[in-house]
Design an enzyme around this catalytic site. Structure first.
Site, PDB file in Angstrom:
ATOM      1  N   LYS A  94       0.832  -1.212   0.000  1.00  6.42           N
ATOM      2  CA  LYS A  94       0.000   0.000   0.000  1.00  6.42           C
ATOM      3  C   LYS A  94       0.861   1.255   0.000  1.00  6.42           C
ATOM      4  O   LYS A  94       0.582   2.222  -0.718  1.00  6.42           O
ATOM      5  CB  LYS A  94      -0.911   0.021   1.235  1.00  6.42           C
ATOM      6  CG  LYS A  94      -2.087  -0.925   1.153  1.00  6.42           C
ATOM      7  CD  LYS A  94      -2.984  -0.681   2.350  1.00  6.42           C
ATOM      8  CE  LYS A  94      -4.125  -1.674   2.400  1.00  6.42           C
ATOM      9  NZ  LYS A  94      -4.938  -1.531   3.626  1.00  6.42           N
ATOM     10  N   ASN A 102      -0.799   8.729  -4.822  1.00  8.01           N
ATOM     11  CA  ASN A 102      -1.107   9.995  -4.142  1.00  8.01           C
ATOM     12  C   ASN A 102      -0.095  11.082  -4.486  1.00  8.01           C
ATOM     13  O   ASN A 102      -0.462  12.239  -4.734  1.00  8.01           O
ATOM     14  CB  ASN A 102      -1.174   9.778  -2.627  1.00  8.01           C
ATOM     15  CG  ASN A 102      -2.405   8.983  -2.227  1.00  8.01           C
ATOM     16  OD1 ASN A 102      -3.435   9.060  -2.910  1.00  8.01           O
ATOM     17  ND2 ASN A 102      -2.311   8.234  -1.146  1.00  8.01           N
ATOM     18  N   ARG A 109      -1.313  17.765 -10.180  1.00  4.76           N
ATOM     19  CA  ARG A 109      -2.155  18.918  -9.858  1.00  4.76           C
ATOM     20  C   ARG A 109      -1.341  20.205  -9.766  1.00  4.76           C
ATOM     21  O   ARG A 109      -1.736  21.231 -10.315  1.00  4.76           O
ATOM     22  CB  ARG A 109      -2.912  18.676  -8.535  1.00  4.76           C
ATOM     23  CG  ARG A 109      -3.853  19.808  -8.138  1.00  4.76           C
ATOM     24  CD  ARG A 109      -4.668  19.442  -6.893  1.00  4.76           C
ATOM     25  NE  ARG A 109      -3.846  19.205  -5.721  1.00  4.76           N
ATOM     26  CZ  ARG A 109      -3.366  20.160  -4.918  1.00  4.76           C
ATOM     27  NH1 ARG A 109      -3.602  21.417  -5.174  1.00  4.76           N
ATOM     28  NH2 ARG A 109      -2.635  19.841  -3.868  1.00  4.76           N
ATOM     29  N   TYR A 148       7.878  -5.811  -1.292  1.00  2.00           N
ATOM     30  CA  TYR A 148       8.771  -4.679  -1.524  1.00  2.00           C
ATOM     31  C   TYR A 148       9.130  -4.572  -3.010  1.00  2.00           C
ATOM     32  O   TYR A 148       8.926  -3.526  -3.632  1.00  2.00           O
ATOM     33  CB  TYR A 148      10.029  -4.864  -0.679  1.00  2.00           C
ATOM     34  CG  TYR A 148      11.022  -3.723  -0.734  1.00  2.00           C
ATOM     35  CD1 TYR A 148      10.760  -2.513  -0.104  1.00  2.00           C
ATOM     36  CD2 TYR A 148      12.235  -3.866  -1.411  1.00  2.00           C
ATOM     37  CE1 TYR A 148      11.679  -1.468  -0.140  1.00  2.00           C
ATOM     38  CE2 TYR A 148      13.161  -2.828  -1.443  1.00  2.00           C
ATOM     39  CZ  TYR A 148      12.878  -1.642  -0.818  1.00  2.00           C
ATOM     40  OH  TYR A 148      13.795  -0.613  -0.853  1.00  2.00           O
ATOM     41  N   ARG A 189      19.433  -4.336   8.704  1.00  2.65           N
ATOM     42  CA  ARG A 189      20.247  -4.367   7.492  1.00  2.65           C
ATOM     43  C   ARG A 189      21.682  -4.718   7.855  1.00  2.65           C
ATOM     44  O   ARG A 189      22.117  -4.553   8.991  1.00  2.65           O
ATOM     45  CB  ARG A 189      20.165  -3.028   6.749  1.00  2.65           C
ATOM     46  CG  ARG A 189      18.874  -2.949   5.947  1.00  2.65           C
ATOM     47  CD  ARG A 189      18.763  -1.696   5.135  1.00  2.65           C
ATOM     48  NE  ARG A 189      18.217  -0.592   5.901  1.00  2.65           N
ATOM     49  CZ  ARG A 189      17.858   0.552   5.355  1.00  2.65           C
ATOM     50  NH1 ARG A 189      17.991   0.745   4.067  1.00  2.65           N
ATOM     51  NH2 ARG A 189      17.363   1.529   6.095  1.00  2.65           N
TER      52      ARG A 189
HETATM   53  P1  NAD Z   1      14.011   4.151   6.228  1.00  4.98           P
HETATM   54  O1  NAD Z   1      13.174   2.998   6.672  1.00  4.98           O
HETATM   55  O2  NAD Z   1      15.016   4.683   7.174  1.00  4.98           O
HETATM   56  O3  NAD Z   1      13.106   5.351   5.729  1.00  4.98           O
HETATM   57  C1  NAD Z   1      11.803   5.213   5.246  1.00  4.98           C
HETATM   58  C2  NAD Z   1      10.961   6.316   5.832  1.00  4.98           C
HETATM   59  O4  NAD Z   1       9.622   6.248   5.304  1.00  4.98           O
HETATM   60  C3  NAD Z   1      10.825   6.220   7.356  1.00  4.98           C
HETATM   61  O5  NAD Z   1      11.049   7.468   7.934  1.00  4.98           O
HETATM   62  C4  NAD Z   1       9.388   5.739   7.547  1.00  4.98           C
HETATM   63  O6  NAD Z   1       8.854   6.132   8.798  1.00  4.98           O
HETATM   64  C5  NAD Z   1       8.695   6.389   6.363  1.00  4.98           C
HETATM   65  N1  NAD Z   1       7.445   5.697   5.983  1.00  4.98           N
HETATM   66  C6  NAD Z   1       7.245   4.373   5.794  1.00  4.98           C
HETATM   67  N2  NAD Z   1       5.969   4.133   5.449  1.00  4.98           N
HETATM   68  C7  NAD Z   1       5.334   5.343   5.405  1.00  4.98           C
HETATM   69  C8  NAD Z   1       4.000   5.755   5.125  1.00  4.98           C
HETATM   70  N3  NAD Z   1       3.050   4.863   4.815  1.00  4.98           N
HETATM   71  N4  NAD Z   1       3.707   7.082   5.196  1.00  4.98           N
HETATM   72  C9  NAD Z   1       4.668   7.995   5.512  1.00  4.98           C
HETATM   73  N5  NAD Z   1       5.932   7.662   5.797  1.00  4.98           N
HETATM   74  C10 NAD Z   1       6.274   6.347   5.731  1.00  4.98           C
HETATM   75  O7  NAD Z   1      14.730   3.654   4.865  1.00  4.98           O
HETATM   76  P2  NAD Z   1      15.791   4.410   3.948  1.00  4.98           P
HETATM   77  O8  NAD Z   1      16.971   3.534   3.835  1.00  4.98           O
HETATM   78  O9  NAD Z   1      15.979   5.802   4.364  1.00  4.98           O
HETATM   79  O10 NAD Z   1      15.055   4.347   2.535  1.00  4.98           O
HETATM   80  C11 NAD Z   1      14.413   5.473   1.973  1.00  4.98           C
HETATM   81  C12 NAD Z   1      13.889   5.118   0.586  1.00  4.98           C
HETATM   82  O11 NAD Z   1      14.968   4.727  -0.261  1.00  4.98           O
HETATM   83  C13 NAD Z   1      12.899   3.961   0.581  1.00  4.98           C
HETATM   84  O12 NAD Z   1      11.867   4.225  -0.343  1.00  4.98           O
HETATM   85  C14 NAD Z   1      13.714   2.793   0.128  1.00  4.98           C
HETATM   86  O13 NAD Z   1      12.939   1.827  -0.534  1.00  4.98           O
HETATM   87  C15 NAD Z   1      14.711   3.447  -0.808  1.00  4.98           C
HETATM   88  N6  NAD Z   1      15.942   2.667  -0.919  1.00  4.98           N
HETATM   89  C16 NAD Z   1      16.860   2.651   0.093  1.00  4.98           C
HETATM   90  C17 NAD Z   1      18.005   1.855  -0.022  1.00  4.98           C
HETATM   91  C18 NAD Z   1      19.074   1.811   1.044  1.00  4.98           C
HETATM   92  O14 NAD Z   1      20.008   1.048   0.919  1.00  4.98           O
HETATM   93  N7  NAD Z   1      19.019   2.582   2.102  1.00  4.98           N
HETATM   94  C19 NAD Z   1      18.196   1.077  -1.166  1.00  4.98           C
HETATM   95  C20 NAD Z   1      17.223   1.110  -2.150  1.00  4.98           C
HETATM   96  C21 NAD Z   1      16.107   1.912  -2.031  1.00  4.98           C
HETATM   97  N1  UDP Z   2      22.949 -10.252   6.044  1.00  5.60           N
HETATM   98  C1  UDP Z   2      23.767 -11.013   6.881  1.00  5.60           C
HETATM   99  N2  UDP Z   2      23.688 -10.799   8.220  1.00  5.60           N
HETATM  100  C2  UDP Z   2      22.844  -9.876   8.780  1.00  5.60           C
HETATM  101  C3  UDP Z   2      22.009  -9.101   7.925  1.00  5.60           C
HETATM  102  C4  UDP Z   2      22.088  -9.324   6.546  1.00  5.60           C
HETATM  103  O1  UDP Z   2      24.547 -11.843   6.421  1.00  5.60           O
HETATM  104  O2  UDP Z   2      22.834  -9.759  10.012  1.00  5.60           O
HETATM  105  C5  UDP Z   2      23.055 -10.448   4.584  1.00  5.60           C
HETATM  106  C6  UDP Z   2      21.727 -10.691   3.868  1.00  5.60           C
HETATM  107  O3  UDP Z   2      21.399 -12.060   3.883  1.00  5.60           O
HETATM  108  C7  UDP Z   2      22.035 -10.186   2.476  1.00  5.60           C
HETATM  109  C8  UDP Z   2      23.013  -9.040   2.711  1.00  5.60           C
HETATM  110  O4  UDP Z   2      23.551  -9.249   4.009  1.00  5.60           O
HETATM  111  O5  UDP Z   2      22.666 -11.182   1.707  1.00  5.60           O
HETATM  112  C9  UDP Z   2      22.369  -7.649   2.650  1.00  5.60           C
HETATM  113  O6  UDP Z   2      21.237  -7.660   3.471  1.00  5.60           O
HETATM  114  P1  UDP Z   2      20.360  -6.364   3.794  1.00  5.60           P
HETATM  115  O7  UDP Z   2      19.211  -6.845   4.613  1.00  5.60           O
HETATM  116  O8  UDP Z   2      21.217  -5.307   4.355  1.00  5.60           O
HETATM  117  O9  UDP Z   2      19.864  -5.812   2.383  1.00  5.60           O
HETATM  118  P2  UDP Z   2      19.369  -6.490   1.011  1.00  5.60           P
HETATM  119  O10 UDP Z   2      20.399  -6.072   0.039  1.00  5.60           O
HETATM  120  O11 UDP Z   2      19.305  -7.988   1.150  1.00  5.60           O
HETATM  121  O12 UDP Z   2      18.038  -5.883   0.784  1.00  5.60           O
END
Ligand code: NAD
Ligand code: UDP
Length: 317
Positions: A94, A102, A109, A148, A189
């Site tokens: 969702k 949204n 808009r 996801y 992570r």
């Molecule tokens: P994060 O979980 O720290 O941040 C996500 C934020 O979105 C949080 O503050 C959470 O409270 C907010 N959120 C979640 N659901 C919501 C909702 N329904 N309404 C309003 N707010 C909501 O993760 P992040 O690492 O900062 O990731 C940010 C974005 O980047 C995400 O969209 C993620 O998919 C994308 N992304 C991150 C990585 C990474 O390695 N960090 C990699 C690929 C993509």
């Molecule tokens: N992983 C691990 N130990 C941990 C957490 C993650 O070995 O405590 C491994 C996980 O199985 C994956 C990689 O590290 O192969 C990266 O995991 P993460 O959850 O950070 O992100 P992903 O790239 O899988 O979304």
């Protein structure tokens, strides 16, 4: 440097990446609206910005429409750690899909530019290596990670359909594993897990045999890429990969975490989660060419800063 001041909405702005982006854009003098429901993000991440006249916090769940007037939208709201996005998978879909609808409706808009934080996860368990943007991916549609992966894939579809159908000015970036200060210590992570485990002397949990690979990008480099993409030419909607192309095995990361913390922790091996991609590394040729962007921070430097951050956080608790 002179900047034209803009009203910028950052959804997920209280999260790990979002808080760094808020900080950067507030510093540049823009009027920043941070929208978050605090599912994985925290007020602590943006507390230092709360007093600024050009920073505003909106507690809102993106699954529901919201009416605002802005010039740019960075759509980052979505839990990113497998532990968190699998906690309530229906909600994850969702957030990605209804959140995109949204925000695209809002962009349409008010004629705002809108950037989508997509992910390397749309490539699934890739059979093409390294991954380039032309690759369609290898994603399980019904697995534990699908909420996801498929949510993010559908969001990309929506972005391109709003672009074609309604002329919305879109920017789609595919982010590869990014790490740094303000990752949640219990986020699950790999980088935060290994550093926290090493600093607290607990066992380092390597899933599988640790031969799976990831390529880790430091947060400042990533934020620079996001901003460059948003400010890039109108005729470049992406998608574009953003990430660090230097690839490591998870076992190498575990050893590096131990070395940099001087920890006595030992490595233990746990079962590999279902559908865990075996290899991941971005081809960033397109980002280099179109955005003149490439990461500058190597893993050791980035990890040292992240270790410093977690030392401080752990001292407080
Ligand atoms: P994060 O979980 O720290 O941040 C996500 C934020 O979105 C949080 O503050 C959470 O409270 C907010 N959120 C979640 N659901 C919501 C909702 N329904 N309404 C309003 N707010 C909501 O993760 P992040 O690492 O900062 O990731 C940010 C974005 O980047 C995400 O969209 C993620 O998919 C994308 N992304 C991150 C990585 C990474 O390695 N960090 C990699 C690929 C993509
Ligand atoms: N992983 C691990 N130990 C941990 C957490 C993650 O070995 O405590 C491994 C996980 O199985 C994956 C990689 O590290 O192969 C990266 O995991 P993460 O959850 O950070 O992100 P992903 O790239 O899988 O979304």
């Amino acid at each position: 440097m002179m900047h034209h001041e803009k009203r910028i909405l950052i959804t997920g702005g209280a999260g790990f990446l979002g808080s760094h982006l808020c900080e950067r854009l507030v510093k540049e003098g823009h009027d920043v609206l941070c929208l978050d429901n605090f599912f994985t993000g925290t007020k602590g991440n943006i507390r230092h910005l709360l007093g600024r006249p050009n920073f505003e916090l909106i507690r809102h769940d993106l699954v529901h429409p919201v009416f605002l007037e802005v010039d740019e939208i960075y759509n980052l709201a979505c839990p990113a750690s497998p532990v968190h996005y699998q906690y309530n998978p229906v909600k994850t879909v969702k957030t990605s899909v209804m959140g995109a609808i949204n925000m695209l409706g809002l962009a349409k808009r008010v004629k705002a530019r809108i950037l989508q934080a997509s992910t390397s996860e749309i490539y699934g368990n890739p059979v093409v290596h390294p991954q380039e943007e032309g690759y369609w991916g290898n994603v399980n549609p019904i697995g534990l990670r699908s909420c996801y992966d498929e949510g993010k894939r559908c969001a990309e579809t929506l972005f391109f359909d709003y672009h074609r159908q309604n002329g919305v000015n879109i920017k789609v970036v595919r982010i590869f594993n990014t790490y740094g200060p303000r990752m949640h210590p219990n986020d699950g992570r790999v980088v935060s897990n290994f550093i926290v485990q090493a600093l607290t002397g607990r066992e380092i949990t390597v899933y599988g045999d640790g031969s799976q690979t990831r390529s880790f990008c430091y947060v400042d480099d990533l934020v620079e890429g996001l901003v460059r993409m948003m400010n890039g030419p109108d005729d470049f909607p992406g998608p574009v990969n953003l990430g660090n192309p230097t690839e490591f095995t998870i076992l190498e990361l575990a050893e590096e975490a131990i070395r940099l913390t001087g920890s006595a922790s030992r490595i233990v091996f746990k079962p590999l989660p279902l559908d865990d991609p075996l290899q991941r590394r971005p081809d960033i040729t397109l980002a280099r060419k179109s955005l003149n962007w490439a990461p500058e921070t190597d893993l050791e430097t980035g990890l040292e800063r992240t270790v410093d951050y977690f030392r401080t956080v752990l001292q407080k608790t």
